[in-house]
Design a protein around this motif. Structure first.
Motif, PDB file in Angstrom:
ATOM      1  N   UNK A  85      30.399 -23.097 -12.670  1.00 40.18           N
ATOM      2  CA  UNK A  85      29.084 -22.968 -13.298  1.00 40.18           C
ATOM      3  C   UNK A  85      29.111 -21.757 -14.207  1.00 40.18           C
ATOM      4  N   UNK A  86      28.697 -21.968 -15.469  1.00 40.63           N
ATOM      5  CA  UNK A  86      28.679 -20.868 -16.431  1.00 40.63           C
ATOM      6  C   UNK A  86      27.308 -20.758 -17.067  1.00 40.63           C
ATOM      7  N   UNK A  87      27.033 -19.601 -17.638  1.00 46.17           N
ATOM      8  CA  UNK A  87      25.816 -19.433 -18.433  1.00 46.17           C
ATOM      9  C   UNK A  87      26.253 -19.450 -19.882  1.00 46.17           C
ATOM     10  N   UNK A  88      25.691 -20.403 -20.628  1.00 47.68           N
ATOM     11  CA  UNK A  88      26.043 -20.558 -22.042  1.00 47.68           C
ATOM     12  C   UNK A  88      24.747 -20.678 -22.827  1.00 47.68           C
ATOM     13  N   UNK A  89      24.527 -19.752 -23.749  1.00 45.86           N
ATOM     14  CA  UNK A  89      23.317 -19.801 -24.582  1.00 45.86           C
ATOM     15  C   UNK A  89      22.037 -19.722 -23.764  1.00 45.86           C
ATOM     16  N   UNK A  90      22.066 -18.909 -22.688  1.00 42.43           N
ATOM     17  CA  UNK A  90      20.857 -18.730 -21.883  1.00 42.43           C
ATOM     18  C   UNK A  90      20.581 -19.869 -20.913  1.00 42.43           C
ATOM     19  N   UNK A  91      21.510 -20.851 -20.828  1.00 46.74           N
ATOM     20  CA  UNK A  91      21.305 -21.975 -19.908  1.00 46.74           C
ATOM     21  C   UNK A  91      22.488 -22.092 -18.945  1.00 46.74           C
ATOM     22  N   UNK A  92      22.208 -22.624 -17.777  1.00 45.35           N
ATOM     23  CA  UNK A  92      23.240 -22.842 -16.773  1.00 45.35           C
ATOM     24  C   UNK A  92      23.953 -24.159 -17.090  1.00 45.35           C
ATOM     25  N   UNK A  93      25.298 -24.126 -17.151  1.00 48.39           N
ATOM     26  CA  UNK A  93      26.075 -25.328 -17.484  1.00 48.39           C
ATOM     27  C   UNK A  93      27.145 -25.528 -16.417  1.00 48.39           C
ATOM     28  N   UNK A  94      27.266 -26.789 -15.913  1.00 52.56           N
ATOM     29  CA  UNK A  94      28.293 -27.105 -14.905  1.00 52.56           C
ATOM     30  C   UNK A  94      29.489 -27.724 -15.596  1.00 52.56           C
ATOM     31  N   UNK A  95      30.686 -27.270 -15.198  1.00 58.72           N
ATOM     32  CA  UNK A  95      31.930 -27.769 -15.790  1.00 58.72           C
ATOM     33  C   UNK A  95      32.852 -28.184 -14.650  1.00 58.72           C
ATOM     34  N   UNK A  96      33.492 -29.369 -14.787  1.00 55.54           N
ATOM     35  CA  UNK A  96      34.500 -29.789 -13.808  1.00 55.54           C
ATOM     36  C   UNK A  96      35.868 -29.389 -14.336  1.00 55.54           C
ATOM     37  N   UNK A  97      36.526 -28.443 -13.662  1.00 56.17           N
ATOM     38  CA  UNK A  97      37.801 -27.902 -14.150  1.00 56.17           C
ATOM     39  C   UNK A  97      38.896 -28.215 -13.132  1.00 56.17           C
ATOM     40  N   UNK A  98      39.950 -28.898 -13.573  1.00 55.82           N
ATOM     41  CA  UNK A  98      41.062 -29.215 -12.679  1.00 55.82           C
ATOM     42  C   UNK A  98      42.280 -28.380 -13.071  1.00 55.82           C
ATOM     43  N   UNK A  99      42.620 -27.354 -12.260  1.00 60.18           N
ATOM     44  CA  UNK A  99      43.809 -26.538 -12.566  1.00 60.18           C
ATOM     45  C   UNK A  99      45.069 -27.406 -12.435  1.00 60.18           C
ATOM     46  N   UNK A 100      45.956 -27.395 -13.450  1.00 61.45           N
ATOM     47  CA  UNK A 100      47.216 -28.159 -13.349  1.00 61.45           C
ATOM     48  C   UNK A 100      48.241 -27.612 -14.329  1.00 61.45           C
ATOM     49  N   UNK A 101      49.505 -28.009 -14.091  1.00 63.52           N
ATOM     50  CA  UNK A 101      50.582 -27.582 -14.987  1.00 63.52           C
ATOM     51  C   UNK A 101      50.408 -28.291 -16.321  1.00 63.52           C
ATOM     52  N   UNK A 102      50.611 -27.538 -17.389  1.00 62.49           N
ATOM     53  CA  UNK A 102      50.508 -28.094 -18.741  1.00 62.49           C
ATOM     54  C   UNK A 102      51.524 -27.400 -19.618  1.00 62.49           C
ATOM     55  N   UNK A 103      51.579 -27.697 -20.905  1.00 61.96           N
ATOM     56  CA  UNK A 103      52.598 -27.138 -21.811  1.00 61.96           C
ATOM     57  C   UNK A 103      52.564 -25.614 -21.860  1.00 61.96           C
ATOM     58  N   UNK A 104      51.361 -25.023 -21.730  1.00 62.48           N
ATOM     59  CA  UNK A 104      51.239 -23.562 -21.824  1.00 62.48           C
ATOM     60  C   UNK A 104      51.464 -22.890 -20.496  1.00 62.48           C
ATOM     61  N   UNK A 105      51.165 -21.567 -20.437  1.00 62.55           N
ATOM     62  CA  UNK A 105      51.391 -20.849 -19.188  1.00 62.55           C
ATOM     63  C   UNK A 105      50.135 -20.862 -18.305  1.00 62.55           C
TER      64      UNK A 105
END
Length: 175
Positions: free
Chosen positions: A143-163
């Motif tokens: 959950x983040x605050x963006x532009x004065x509003x609460x926003x929910x984000x689904x984030x899946x940590x995984x291996x990818x091309x970067x570090x």
């Protein structure tokens, strides 16, 4: 008054020194004129009283409305403060194509909740690193605050091309 030229206004005597009605004026006309003037003055007083009362009511209503508006504004501000929890960290970089970028995280998002980590149990960035390692391949609720509003984000940590498993940089917010 029509008889004004003879020195008769609203208060001059209508009788002579001996108490007889004056014969140099039209008594009926003077009495009628005086009566009409008194009636008009009384009407005027009554109207002015109504105007004054109406003004008092108007100002009282305006005061109530102002007090109500202030109370509502205060309540709204309070509820907004309550509805936006305290952030403890901030995203200051997101690599394009990374899991963080795909999930919709953006630079300047202030993190309120990162999986099980929130403002009450956050000590340092190691807390977030642990959650990320334990959640590899599984979606995390962020959950983040963006532009004065609460926003929910689904984030899946995984291996990818970067570090790393996220592809974003998070910095703690100074309290």
């Amino acid at each position: 008054l029509p008889s004004q030229q003879k020195g008769v206004g609203m208060h001059e005597p209508l009788v002579d020194a001996e108490g007889f009605p004056r014969n140099d004026i039209d008594l009926y006309q003077v009495r009628t004129a005086r009566h009409n003037i008194i009636c008009l003055q009384n009407d005027h007083k009554a109207l002015m009283k109504q105007v004054e009362e109406a003004l008092h009511q108007l100002h009282a209503r305006e005061k109530e409305k102002q007090a109500r508006d202030e109370a509502e504004a205060l309540a709204e501000a309070m509820s907004q403060n309550q509805s936006l929890p305290q952030p403890f960290a901030k995203v200051n970089a997101v690599t394009p194509g990374s899991p963080a970028s795909v999930s919709g995280l953006q630079v300047d998002d202030e993190i309120v909740e990162f999986g099980s980590v929130n403002v009450n149990n956050f000590q340092n960035l190691q807390n977030i690193a642990m959650v990320v390692q334990h959640s590899e391949g599984r979606p995390l609720s962020v959950t983040v605050i963006r532009g004065g509003r609460s926003v929910h984000v689904g984030l899946t940590p995984k291996r990818w091309a970067g570090k790393g498993l996220l592809g974003c940089n998070i910095i703690p917010l100074q309290r």
